[in-house]
Design an enzyme around this catalytic site. Structure first.
Site, PDB file in Angstrom:
ATOM      1  N   ARG A   1       0.850  -1.201   0.000  1.00 14.92           N
ATOM      2  CA  ARG A   1       0.000   0.000   0.000  1.00 14.92           C
ATOM      3  C   ARG A   1       0.886   1.251   0.000  1.00 14.92           C
ATOM      4  O   ARG A   1       1.055   1.895  -1.024  1.00 14.92           O
ATOM      5  CB  ARG A   1      -0.965  -0.051   1.201  1.00 14.92           C
ATOM      6  CG  ARG A   1      -2.129   0.912   1.106  1.00 14.92           C
ATOM      7  CD  ARG A   1      -1.781   2.307   1.513  1.00 14.92           C
ATOM      8  NE  ARG A   1      -1.213   2.350   2.865  1.00 14.92           N
ATOM      9  CZ  ARG A   1      -0.549   3.395   3.344  1.00 14.92           C
ATOM     10  NH1 ARG A   1      -0.389   4.481   2.617  1.00 14.92           N
ATOM     11  NH2 ARG A   1      -0.049   3.371   4.580  1.00 14.92           N
ATOM     12  N   ASP A   2       1.514   1.522   1.109  1.00 14.37           N
ATOM     13  CA  ASP A   2       2.391   2.703   1.193  1.00 14.37           C
ATOM     14  C   ASP A   2       3.484   2.609   0.126  1.00 14.37           C
ATOM     15  O   ASP A   2       3.802   3.591  -0.561  1.00 14.37           O
ATOM     16  CB  ASP A   2       3.025   2.732   2.594  1.00 14.37           C
ATOM     17  CG  ASP A   2       3.398   4.127   3.058  1.00 14.37           C
ATOM     18  OD1 ASP A   2       3.849   4.915   2.225  1.00 14.37           O
ATOM     19  OD2 ASP A   2       3.253   4.409   4.251  1.00 14.37           O
TER      20      ASP A   2
ATOM     21  N   HIS B   1       3.986   3.935  12.900  1.00 13.94           N
ATOM     22  CA  HIS B   1       4.274   3.894  11.456  1.00 13.94           C
ATOM     23  C   HIS B   1       5.354   4.936  11.185  1.00 13.94           C
ATOM     24  O   HIS B   1       5.091   6.132  11.245  1.00 13.94           O
ATOM     25  CB  HIS B   1       2.974   4.211  10.719  1.00 13.94           C
ATOM     26  CG  HIS B   1       3.073   4.291   9.234  1.00 13.94           C
ATOM     27  ND1 HIS B   1       2.550   3.304   8.408  1.00 13.94           N
ATOM     28  CD2 HIS B   1       3.594   5.223   8.400  1.00 13.94           C
ATOM     29  CE1 HIS B   1       2.759   3.645   7.139  1.00 13.94           C
ATOM     30  NE2 HIS B   1       3.396   4.809   7.108  1.00 13.94           N
TER      31      HIS B   1
ATOM     32  N   HIS C   1       8.569   6.523   8.854  1.00  9.38           N
ATOM     33  CA  HIS C   1       9.350   6.632   7.619  1.00  9.38           C
ATOM     34  C   HIS C   1      10.785   6.971   7.998  1.00  9.38           C
ATOM     35  O   HIS C   1      11.025   7.686   8.973  1.00  9.38           O
ATOM     36  CB  HIS C   1       8.740   7.693   6.694  1.00  9.38           C
ATOM     37  CG  HIS C   1       7.509   7.211   5.999  1.00  9.38           C
ATOM     38  ND1 HIS C   1       7.473   6.853   4.673  1.00  9.38           N
ATOM     39  CD2 HIS C   1       6.258   6.967   6.471  1.00  9.38           C
ATOM     40  CE1 HIS C   1       6.261   6.437   4.356  1.00  9.38           C
ATOM     41  NE2 HIS C   1       5.499   6.496   5.425  1.00  9.38           N
TER      42      HIS C   1
ATOM     43  N   CYS D   1       4.343   9.293   0.772  1.00  8.41           N
ATOM     44  CA  CYS D   1       3.035   9.883   0.514  1.00  8.41           C
ATOM     45  C   CYS D   1       3.115  10.804  -0.696  1.00  8.41           C
ATOM     46  O   CYS D   1       3.925  11.737  -0.710  1.00  8.41           O
ATOM     47  CB  CYS D   1       2.562  10.670   1.731  1.00  8.41           C
ATOM     48  SG  CYS D   1       1.027  11.552   1.425  1.00  8.41           S
TER      49      CYS D   1
ATOM     50  N   ASN E   1       9.320   3.982   3.972  1.00  2.00           N
ATOM     51  CA  ASN E   1       9.090   3.462   5.320  1.00  2.00           C
ATOM     52  C   ASN E   1      10.375   2.827   5.848  1.00  2.00           C
ATOM     53  O   ASN E   1      11.284   2.511   5.084  1.00  2.00           O
ATOM     54  CB  ASN E   1       8.017   2.354   5.280  1.00  2.00           C
ATOM     55  CG  ASN E   1       6.640   2.877   4.998  1.00  2.00           C
ATOM     56  OD1 ASN E   1       6.279   3.137   3.862  1.00  2.00           O
ATOM     57  ND2 ASN E   1       5.856   3.039   6.041  1.00  2.00           N
TER      58      ASN E   1
HETATM   59 ZN    ZN Z   1       3.436   6.006   5.346  1.00  2.00          ZN
END
Ligand code: ZN
Length: 300
Positions: free
Chosen positions: A13-14, A206, A208, A239, A248
């Site tokens: 996803r990310d 979460h 990065h 993002c 990440n």
């Molecule tokens: Zn993220």
């Protein structure tokens, strides 16, 4: 320190938000299966966003439906709004992460509404959850540690929003350092304050690694009692609506850290590194990060 953590892979996803290659559905499912096989019990498999915004996720329903069939795996999905949440529920999602940003400017860039409007919409998502069975709604609080549009984000606002989320009845709160502004002291302080504000509600982190503090922040969050972490294989991620965002924390580096600390993530690191090699073949021309692959785990 208890010795068990849940590490959730978010590369699908990310990680796929920022890359140019479009991965086809079959490869996405091969990737999901491979990580489930090496020990992941939770993987964020896709995002229910408008196709015009992120065409990478046009196959969201197909990916989720097939991922649900994998034994011992909880596939979760990201949604930015009620429409995405209903689509995910209709596709059988058991865990949905509703994303909103603490920074109003980032929320407007990401989902074109104010943070308060997102909070109001979340109430409708939770009402929809309550009409159905066995669905968990997690919330990701983007820009919890700073914003590349607004700069510093008031910690009091993070705690205030966490209190609102807890009172609305969400099932998990994930504090996200979307742009890699967090530092370990700040991370420890905010997680401890949010814990005080929300009681026993599960918290997740979460991070990065934009400025190299990702794993230091993991240590600080662990110390503050967090036991759920996101990471992306090969350090993918970022993002598209946050200037300067990058990957990440790398899943393989994070598993290695937990192994060194004697903390059980349930993941077989040697087998995971094979998946990491495979990922490079699936994404030719894409830059992968992560420190472990070059050196390998410490031999001792
Ligand atoms: Zn993220």
């Amino acid at each position: 320190m208890t010795d068990r953590v849940i590490l959730r892979e978010v590369g699908l996803r990310d990680g796929l938000q920022l890359i140019k290659s479009r991965l086809n559905t079959a490869i996405k499912l091969s990737w999901i299966r491979a990580q489930a096989e090496v020990g992941f019990t939770e993987i964020e498999v896709t995002s229910f966003v408008p196709i015009s915004v992120l065409p990478q996720f046009a196959d969201a329903t197909a990916v989720l439906v097939d991922a649900q069939k994998i034994g011992n795996l909880l596939p979760s999905v990201l949604v930015p709004n009620l429409r995405g949440a209903v689509m995910a529920m209709d596709a059988g999602a058991r865990k949905i992460t509703f994303v909103l940003s603490v920074s109003d400017a980032h929320n407007r860039a990401n989902v074109r509404k104010s943070t308060d409007d997102s909070l109001a919409m979340l109430r409708d998502v939770l009402a929809e959850r309550d009409n159905r069975q066995n669905i968990k709604i997690a919330t990701a609080l983007a820009t919890s540690f700073g914003c590349s549009i607004e700069g510093a984000v008031p910690e009091a606002r993070v705690i205030q929003i966490a209190e609102i989320l807890a009172s609305q009845g969400v099932d998990e709160i994930n504090l996200a350092d979307t742009v890699g502004y967090g530092d370990p002291v700040q991370v420890g302080r905010i997680f401890k304050d949010v814990r005080k504000a929300v009681g026993e509600l599960p918290l997740a982190a979460h991070f990065h690694d934009t400025r190299g503090l990702g794993l230091a922040n993991v240590m600080a969050a662990l110390d503050a009692g967090v036991r759920r972490f996101d990471s992306a294989l090969g350090g993918l991620g970022g993002c598209p609506f946050a200037p300067g965002a990058s990957g990440n924390i790398a899943t393989e580096d994070t598993v290695h850290l937990f192994d060194r600390l004697g903390i059980d993530s349930g993941v077989d690191l040697g087998a995971l590194l094979k998946v990491r090699h495979q990922l490079a073949e699936w994404l030719p021309g894409e830059k992968l990060e992560g420190r472990l692959l070059g050196a390998g785990p410490a031999d001792r």
